[in-house]
Design a protein around this motif. Sequence first.
Motif, short mmCIF file in Angstrom:
data_model
loop_
_atom_site.label_atom_id
_atom_site.label_comp_id
_atom_site.label_asym_id
_atom_site.label_seq_id
_atom_site.Cartn_x
_atom_site.Cartn_y
_atom_site.Cartn_z
N GLY B 203 54.73 27.62 -55.89
CA GLY B 203 55.65 28.10 -57.08
C GLY B 203 54.59 28.50 -58.09
N GLU B 204 54.93 28.54 -59.35
CA GLU B 204 53.99 29.34 -60.37
C GLU B 204 53.07 28.57 -60.94
OE1 GLU B 204 57.84 30.15 -60.27
OE2 GLU B 204 56.59 31.60 -58.95
N GLY B 205 52.88 27.22 -60.45
CA GLY B 205 51.88 26.22 -60.92
C GLY B 205 50.60 26.80 -60.82
N TRP B 206 50.00 27.20 -59.67
CA TRP B 206 48.91 27.59 -59.47
C TRP B 206 48.45 28.92 -60.11
CZ3 TRP B 206 47.29 32.28 -57.26
CH2 TRP B 206 48.19 33.02 -56.46
N LEU B 207 49.43 29.71 -60.36
CA LEU B 207 49.28 31.01 -61.14
C LEU B 207 48.98 30.67 -62.62
CD1 LEU B 207 52.19 33.52 -60.40
CD2 LEU B 207 49.88 33.57 -59.66
N LEU B 208 49.63 29.57 -63.04
CA LEU B 208 49.23 29.28 -64.40
C LEU B 208 48.09 28.77 -64.69
CD1 LEU B 208 52.91 28.12 -65.35
CD2 LEU B 208 51.77 30.23 -66.04
N ALA B 209 47.68 27.86 -63.75
CA ALA B 209 46.40 27.26 -63.75
C ALA B 209 45.26 28.06 -63.59
CB ALA B 209 46.38 26.00 -62.52
N THR B 210 45.42 29.29 -63.06
CA THR B 210 44.27 30.20 -62.76
C THR B 210 44.41 31.39 -63.64
OG1 THR B 210 45.29 31.33 -60.94
CG2 THR B 210 43.97 29.45 -60.59
N ARG B 211 45.37 31.52 -64.63
CA ARG B 211 45.74 32.65 -65.21
C ARG B 211 44.24 33.20 -65.93
NH1 ARG B 211 50.58 32.38 -68.90
NH2 ARG B 211 49.48 31.94 -70.81
N ARG B 212 43.71 32.27 -66.85
CA ARG B 212 42.37 32.76 -67.62
C ARG B 212 41.27 32.79 -66.72
NH1 ARG B 212 44.16 28.42 -71.42
NH2 ARG B 212 45.59 29.82 -72.92
N VAL B 267 55.25 39.41 -63.70
CA VAL B 267 56.55 39.25 -63.21
C VAL B 267 56.73 37.95 -62.65
CG1 VAL B 267 58.17 40.55 -61.66
CG2 VAL B 267 56.45 41.75 -62.86
N GLN B 268 56.12 37.45 -61.91
CA GLN B 268 56.26 36.23 -61.15
C GLN B 268 56.38 35.11 -62.12
OE1 GLN B 268 53.58 35.37 -58.01
NE2 GLN B 268 54.41 33.42 -57.57
N GLU B 269 55.57 35.18 -63.21
CA GLU B 269 55.45 34.07 -64.17
C GLU B 269 56.82 34.05 -64.79
OE1 GLU B 269 52.48 33.88 -66.81
OE2 GLU B 269 50.91 34.10 -65.33
N ARG B 270 57.40 35.47 -64.96
CA ARG B 270 58.71 35.22 -65.66
C ARG B 270 59.89 35.33 -64.92
NH1 ARG B 270 59.40 36.40 -71.36
NH2 ARG B 270 61.64 37.05 -71.66
N PRO B 661 59.46 31.07 -70.00
CA PRO B 661 60.36 30.62 -71.45
C PRO B 661 61.51 31.27 -71.46
CG PRO B 661 58.87 32.58 -71.85
CD PRO B 661 58.57 32.30 -70.31
N ARG B 662 62.73 30.69 -72.25
CA ARG B 662 63.65 31.24 -72.21
C ARG B 662 63.51 32.50 -73.24
NH1 ARG B 662 65.23 26.14 -75.27
NH2 ARG B 662 64.95 26.65 -77.42
#
Lengths: 183, 679
Positions: B203-212, B267-270, B661-662
């Motif tokens: 899912g998107e968890g790893w993306l958010l964790a590595t974004r920065r 796009v994937q995060e959203r 986010p919504r």
Amino acid sequence: MPEPAPERSALSAGSPVRRWLPWAALAVVVVTCLSIAAFGSTGTPTPQDRVAAIAKTIKCPTCSGESVAESNAPASQEIRADIAERVQNGQGDGDIRAYYAGRYGDAILLTPSASGVNALIWILPVVAFAVAVAGLVVVFRRWSGEAPAHASAADRALVEAALRREHEQAVEADDAHGEGSSR
Amino acid sequence: MNVALGRAGVTLGLAAAVLGAVTVVYGLVRKKPELVRLSRAYSVLVLLGGVVAFAAMEHALITRDFTVRYVYDNGSTKTPALYNFATLWGALEGSIILWGTILGGYLVAVVVKFRKRLDDPLVGWALATMLVVAGFFFFLLAGPANPFESVSPAPGYDGPGPNPLLQNHPLMAFHPPMLYLGYVGFTVPFAFAIAALVTGRVGEGWLLATRRWTLIAWGFLTVGIVLGSWWSYEVLGWGGYWAWDPVENASFMPWLTGTAYIHSVMVQERRGMLRVWNLSLLCATFALTILGTFITRSGVLESVHAFTESSIGPALLVFFSLIVLTTVGLIGWRGDRLRSPGRIDSPISREGAFLANNVLFGAFAFVVLMGTIFPLVIEAINDDRISVGTPYFNRMTIPLSLTLLFLMAVAPVLPWRKASGELLRHRLLWPAWIGAAAMVVGVALGARGVGAVLAFGFGGFAAGSAGRQIVLATRRQGWRGLVGRANGGMVVHIGVVVIAVAVAASGSFVRQAELTLEPGQSASFAGHTLTYEGQQVRDEGAKVVNQALIRIDGTGPWGPSLNKFANGSQTIGTPSVRSTLTDDVALSLIQVPDGDRTSITVRVTIQPLVIWLWIGGAVMALGTLLAVFPGRRRNPIDPVSAPLPGARAGRGPSGREGVAPRPGRADVDDERDAEEVPV
């Protein structure tokens, strides 16, 4: 929610003529600029400019990865002088390049020829790009063919239940890792 | 002593990496969290090993300990201190030490950042992956590229010193470390991608964790590339900053795929889409850094920057194949979980623009890859030698670059999901006029040629819409309108535009000539007057400098020189550049007075706007910093798809920096989504 966007009223105001007028004026400006850019005279290139332009397309025979224009190796300096002489004698750009290709082999030219297997280097990227664009078009076609999914009341109930369950679990376990693989 | 210390460091790094990877994987498979948590200790040990090896090598270089093979080959008592320090990354083996040390640093940074989640399988597998990569590089240091071999030099031996080109400009001290911080930085998101595939948490968890982490790596790579071209410009002396050389391409390819990734990941995060695509892009970026190292360090391609050749080619090729096979295998294995839900409603939307961006960047990377390796392929097929150089790359990439600039102008104002013509007409009008104004200014100043004028126009257009976003965001949020990914991203866009305009202007309107001048003589070329005043010869120990003093339009004198290095047979020119905001006059000396001849021959290159390349690079770096800075905080428990009646708004699970986010709550695009997306 933010305030209703003020753009809405601005957008629909005015007649079609008024709405399109700025864009029409813009188009006139852009077309004028581009035609001046394309057909305006830059003056004929000086012999030195021509020498530099030709030298950029010929590889330095003794160094690695530099053109004759860039390199200061003796061989490059000789070739630059030779090109200048040939330009002065009235030879065309193509003739000069052909001469060097004949003398040192095709590898002296930095522009790969478009014949035989070598043509692939020109064709493959174009084909790949075309395939990618065609793929996108097909995918968008398919997407726009599908009816957009509408959530029914039952769906909403399911989502609500699932969210509540997840929320409770998160609160309970103080889920430190917090990202369900389901998302 | 340096040999022993260095070998100890390498051995420690190798052992810690290998043992660490084995322990962590064993702990993960057998579900023993106490073993998984040992990754902390092992990571620190890897860094320690790297630092010890680094320190030993620097000590050997500084004390000129010629019993160390690397110093024997690359050191010299005559090298000035700064270049002597930088010699560590001046040749292959030393640069691998730098690579291993930086990777150790990233390992420890990850361990610190995720200290509360070390036994989380996702973090565990990511650390294991990083340890494997670290193990590979320390293996290179232990075997194929060992810098700490001992030699016994003859008494009074003095080494040759680094390649003369590498001791000609102080940027040498900064460009390689920046580039390596970028290359190695991509290991972090790559490791998390592998971890996501292994654990199935795609899912998107790893993306958010590595974004920065991704942004930081990308920022370093950008700075490294810009500094590299600055170095070329100042050192090589032909008025050029980019030559499509294999080494340059090797750093540019991961930059291209990395840039595609940091866009499509949104796009994937959203929307949760493009999972396979994003994983592939990220793994391709990492694999390309290894492939680039292979191409440039194995000696298969000749390059002006390839300062070393060695026998690590096969090892790198095997590692590259391993990365590709592992990634493809894992993606295939997890295929069922990677199928993405949802669809893109309209091509004229933010998502659509990101897809177009990806196609263009993908094509760009493909062209660069083709141009770089095609000569090898042809040679393998029919033993024919061909060259692929600047003319090919320019012809193929200029249309792509112009399209990208145009996309950069339109995309930032597009809302998610779907845009109407009316909306575009309204939002793009002012940016488009700025573009038109840029064209008018360019043409009025004498620019001719459709490509250059289009670049100015699209550049102005793109700067206009980036500026529009920044103005709207700062009006709404004050200084916070400058930070956060989307707003910082717009600053990066402006930097890209500055660079694009500078490239178009300097590439299209360059004037070059060779002038032969007697002392006291003046000559005019392209609106500038050059006066040759006299010659100066001085012995600086490491080199004999033969300098010509030349005034440009009365300023100066400027002193291009030809340097003869004590330990090299080469004569290396040092150009002298007068930079102003409008144009650069670069002088490089071709011939100095000799015997009866008192004249000099100097090559003069006049290019407009070159200085804006470096300014644009600085703006990109600043934008990346702003993008990394946390934007407006969101309530982390915002529901993804539907409001949850009855749930109290509590503190969300930590580690979830933001979920999709919504509409209307996104950090930047309140304005757009509020009016465009029916909730």
